[in-house]
Design a protein around this motif. Structure first.
Motif, PDB file in Angstrom:
ATOM      1  N   ALA A 156       0.902  -1.602   0.308  1.00 38.15           N
ATOM      2  CA  ALA A 156      -0.012   0.074  -0.178  1.00 38.15           C
ATOM      3  C   ALA A 156       0.485   1.180  -0.125  1.00 38.15           C
ATOM      4  CB  ALA A 156      -1.398   0.298   1.510  1.00 38.15           C
ATOM      5  N   GLY A 157       0.322   2.489  -0.907  1.00 36.46           N
ATOM      6  CA  GLY A 157       1.001   3.882  -0.979  1.00 36.46           C
ATOM      7  C   GLY A 157       1.128   4.146  -2.158  1.00 36.46           C
ATOM      8  N   GLU A 158       1.821   5.411  -2.561  1.00 39.83           N
ATOM      9  CA  GLU A 158       1.920   6.585  -3.119  1.00 39.83           C
ATOM     10  C   GLU A 158       2.638   5.448  -4.437  1.00 39.83           C
ATOM     11  OE1 GLU A 158       5.617   7.176  -3.215  1.00 39.83           O
ATOM     12  OE2 GLU A 158       5.013   5.635  -2.032  1.00 39.83           O
ATOM     13  N   SER A 159       2.996   6.203  -5.120  1.00 45.16           N
ATOM     14  CA  SER A 159       3.416   6.067  -6.847  1.00 45.16           C
ATOM     15  C   SER A 159       4.586   5.459  -6.773  1.00 45.16           C
ATOM     16  CB  SER A 159       3.317   7.575  -7.807  1.00 45.16           C
ATOM     17  OG  SER A 159       4.426   8.067  -6.411  1.00 45.16           O
ATOM     18  N   ILE A 160       5.503   5.136  -5.607  1.00 45.82           N
ATOM     19  CA  ILE A 160       6.823   4.358  -5.681  1.00 45.82           C
ATOM     20  C   ILE A 160       6.453   3.095  -5.848  1.00 45.82           C
ATOM     21  CG2 ILE A 160       9.036   3.917  -4.076  1.00 45.82           C
ATOM     22  CD1 ILE A 160       9.031   6.965  -3.589  1.00 45.82           C
ATOM     23  N   ALA A 161       5.092   2.794  -4.197  1.00 40.02           N
ATOM     24  CA  ALA A 161       4.639   2.084  -4.476  1.00 40.02           C
ATOM     25  C   ALA A 161       4.107   0.810  -5.340  1.00 40.02           C
ATOM     26  CB  ALA A 161       3.946   1.214  -3.290  1.00 40.02           C
ATOM     27  N   ALA A 162       3.485   1.701  -6.210  1.00 41.01           N
ATOM     28  CA  ALA A 162       2.362   1.392  -7.131  1.00 41.01           C
ATOM     29  C   ALA A 162       3.356   1.186  -8.781  1.00 41.01           C
ATOM     30  CB  ALA A 162       1.945   2.868  -7.722  1.00 41.01           C
ATOM     31  N   GLY A 163       5.038   1.334  -8.728  1.00 43.12           N
ATOM     32  CA  GLY A 163       6.045   1.433 -10.075  1.00 43.12           C
ATOM     33  C   GLY A 163       5.848   1.758 -11.058  1.00 43.12           C
ATOM     34  N   HIS A 164       5.574   2.898 -10.687  1.00 44.98           N
ATOM     35  CA  HIS A 164       4.939   4.189 -10.734  1.00 44.98           C
ATOM     36  C   HIS A 164       6.085   5.194 -12.474  1.00 44.98           C
ATOM     37  CE1 HIS A 164       4.130   8.607 -12.781  1.00 44.98           C
ATOM     38  NE2 HIS A 164       5.158   8.165 -12.543  1.00 44.98           N
ATOM     39  N   PRO A 211      -3.408 -13.780   4.833  1.00 41.18           N
ATOM     40  CA  PRO A 211      -2.365 -11.831   4.487  1.00 41.18           C
ATOM     41  C   PRO A 211      -1.078 -12.409   5.142  1.00 41.18           C
ATOM     42  CG  PRO A 211      -4.046 -11.970   5.921  1.00 41.18           C
ATOM     43  CD  PRO A 211      -4.850 -13.185   4.716  1.00 41.18           C
ATOM     44  N   THR A 212       0.380 -12.374   4.393  1.00 42.85           N
ATOM     45  CA  THR A 212       1.393 -12.767   5.465  1.00 42.85           C
ATOM     46  C   THR A 212       2.511 -11.571   5.531  1.00 42.85           C
ATOM     47  OG1 THR A 212       1.430 -15.277   4.154  1.00 42.85           O
ATOM     48  CG2 THR A 212       3.688 -13.461   5.326  1.00 42.85           C
ATOM     49  N   ALA A 213       1.950 -10.453   5.139  1.00 37.69           N
ATOM     50  CA  ALA A 213       2.527  -9.642   5.310  1.00 37.69           C
ATOM     51  C   ALA A 213       2.603  -7.764   4.434  1.00 37.69           C
ATOM     52  CB  ALA A 213       4.526  -9.531   4.824  1.00 37.69           C
ATOM     53  N   ALA A 214       2.620  -7.151   5.117  1.00 40.81           N
ATOM     54  CA  ALA A 214       2.148  -5.443   4.423  1.00 40.81           C
ATOM     55  C   ALA A 214       3.574  -4.831   4.277  1.00 40.81           C
ATOM     56  CB  ALA A 214       0.338  -4.787   5.633  1.00 40.81           C
ATOM     57  N   ILE A 215       3.323  -4.281   3.228  1.00 35.71           N
ATOM     58  CA  ILE A 215       4.182  -3.169   3.202  1.00 35.71           C
ATOM     59  C   ILE A 215       3.822  -1.671   2.551  1.00 35.71           C
ATOM     60  CG2 ILE A 215       6.388  -2.189   1.575  1.00 35.71           C
ATOM     61  CD1 ILE A 215       7.304  -4.708   3.345  1.00 35.71           C
ATOM     62  N   ILE A 216       4.122  -1.303   3.299  1.00 39.63           N
ATOM     63  CA  ILE A 216       3.404   1.163   3.586  1.00 39.63           C
ATOM     64  C   ILE A 216       4.592   1.365   3.145  1.00 39.63           C
ATOM     65  CG2 ILE A 216       1.587   1.991   4.714  1.00 39.63           C
ATOM     66  CD1 ILE A 216       1.658  -1.027   6.154  1.00 39.63           C
TER      67      ILE A 216
END
Length: 371
Positions: A156-164, A211-216
């Motif tokens: 979850a997060g913004e454009s970096i997490a989305a792979g912009h 769900p195993t892990a969440a990266i935010i």
């Protein structure tokens, strides 16, 4: 007053109130230099104009004052009309952003990606395929959706997490799940604040059985995004996070107000304190929600610059308050400026590989301990 303000706008002031909360990945070179100069010039102009303006006002008649008021009102009306031309639902300065070219406004999350489609965007020499699955998340392809029964890594997060700006397979979420043997559920979206990331995280966790892990992800510009009121958001009321609608009413919907309140990248001392308290509460809740559903949370803090200790970072004090003092698990990843896409400043494939490697190193011990 403006001359005194210009004098106060030294490097530390600009960094605290403008650069850190308002710009990613770094402030354009002109900001520190030109903002201070512009305020000083405005102050000089006002001082120079004060005498003739004062004399004119002393001789002003009621009719003349009325004409001035009418002229100002007409100018503001014309400005509002110009800003509303074209897309009536979205302000012009937002409509061209990738997240809105790929998605649509949403009453709960602010905006979401349109499901089950693939779109190519980016510079002609560097096109990027953005595929969105049936859940409305960036994925390898537009067909299908995550399997709720598979062990999953939620991002979850913004454009970096989305792979912009990079191919899906080059983004750090895709690289991580290949190494960890998990399914990727990437609910990140460009322009998101921490509250939107939390809401999307909770929505995904509610759909998944394992769900195993969440990266935010977190970048300091999310401080400013968290208090923008042109969209539905989370607000802090008596210590609790509550849903708050977008700005309403006649003045709340004015594009001129929107431009001034939501696009002028500045937070006062009071605004910075409020944004920090709100963000602290959102991050705590993000970790709590992840753990409640059995996922190990890890905040990925992306910083632009050479590898440094926490206190050597310009945002070090902020990160200490948000993560260290709250006992939240985080990994601070420095991205060298040479690892940024030259056309928009997001991490390139090499940076994503290193981000994935460092996040895996931070996450694996936590997963082993949780098991």
């Amino acid at each position: 007053m403006l001359l005194l303000a210009a004098r106060a706008m030294d490097g530390p002031w600009l960094e605290r109130h403008v650069l850190l909360p308002g710009y990613y990945p770094w402030a354009p070179a002109w900001v520190s230099r030109d903002v201070r100069a512009g305020v000083a010039i405005a102050g000089v102009v006002l001082v120079a104009a004060s005498w003739p303006v004062g004399r004119a006002l002393a001789r002003a008649t009621l009719g003349g004052a009325a004409r001035v008021v009418l002229a100002v009102a007409l100018a503001l009306t014309a400005s509002e009309w110009i800003l509303r031309r074209g897309n009536r639902q979205l302000a012009g300065w937002r409509a061209a952003k990738v997240e809105f070219r790929l998605g649509r406004p949403d009453r709960q999350f602010g905006w979401v990606l349109l499901p089950s489609r693939a779109t190519v965007l980016g510079p002609p020499r560097h096109p990027t395929l953005y595929a969105v699955d049936a859940w409305g998340d960036r994925a390898q392809g537009p067909q299908g959706a995550p399997d709720p029964g598979l062990p999953s890594l939620i991002v979850a997060g913004e454009s970096i997490a989305a792979g912009h700006g990079v191919a899906y397979e080059d983004s750090f979420p895709a690289l991580m799940v290949n190494d960890l043997g998990l399914q990727a559920v990437n609910v990140a979206c460009g322009g998101y604040g921490s509250d939107q990331a939390l809401l999307r995280l909770g929505d995904a966790l509610g759909r998944l059985r394992r769900p195993t892990a969440a990266i935010i992800t977190f970048v300091p510009v999310m401080l400013f995004r968290n208090v923008q009121d042109y969209r539905p958001r989370l607000a802090l009321r008596e210590g609790a996070l509550v849903p708050a609608p977008a700005a309403e009413g006649f003045f709340g919907r004015l594009r001129l107000r929107d431009l001034l309140i939501n696009e002028v990248r500045y937070l006062s001392d009071h605004g910075l304190r409020d944004a920090t308290r709100l963000t602290s509460a959102i991050l705590r809740e993000s970790a709590r929600v992840a753990r409640q559903h059995g996922a190990e949370p890890l905040f990925a803090v992306i910083s632009i610059g050479r590898p440094r200790t926490l206190d050597e970072h310009p945002e070090g004090a902020l990160l200490r308050e948000l993560f260290v003092e709250q006992g939240l698990p985080y990994a601070l990843v420095d991205v060298d400026p040479s690892e940024l896409l030259p056309w928009d400043g997001h991490p390139d494939p090499a940076a994503h590989r290193r981000i994935a490697k460092e996040l895996e190193a931070a996450l694996r011990p936590r997963l082993s301990h949780a098991q």
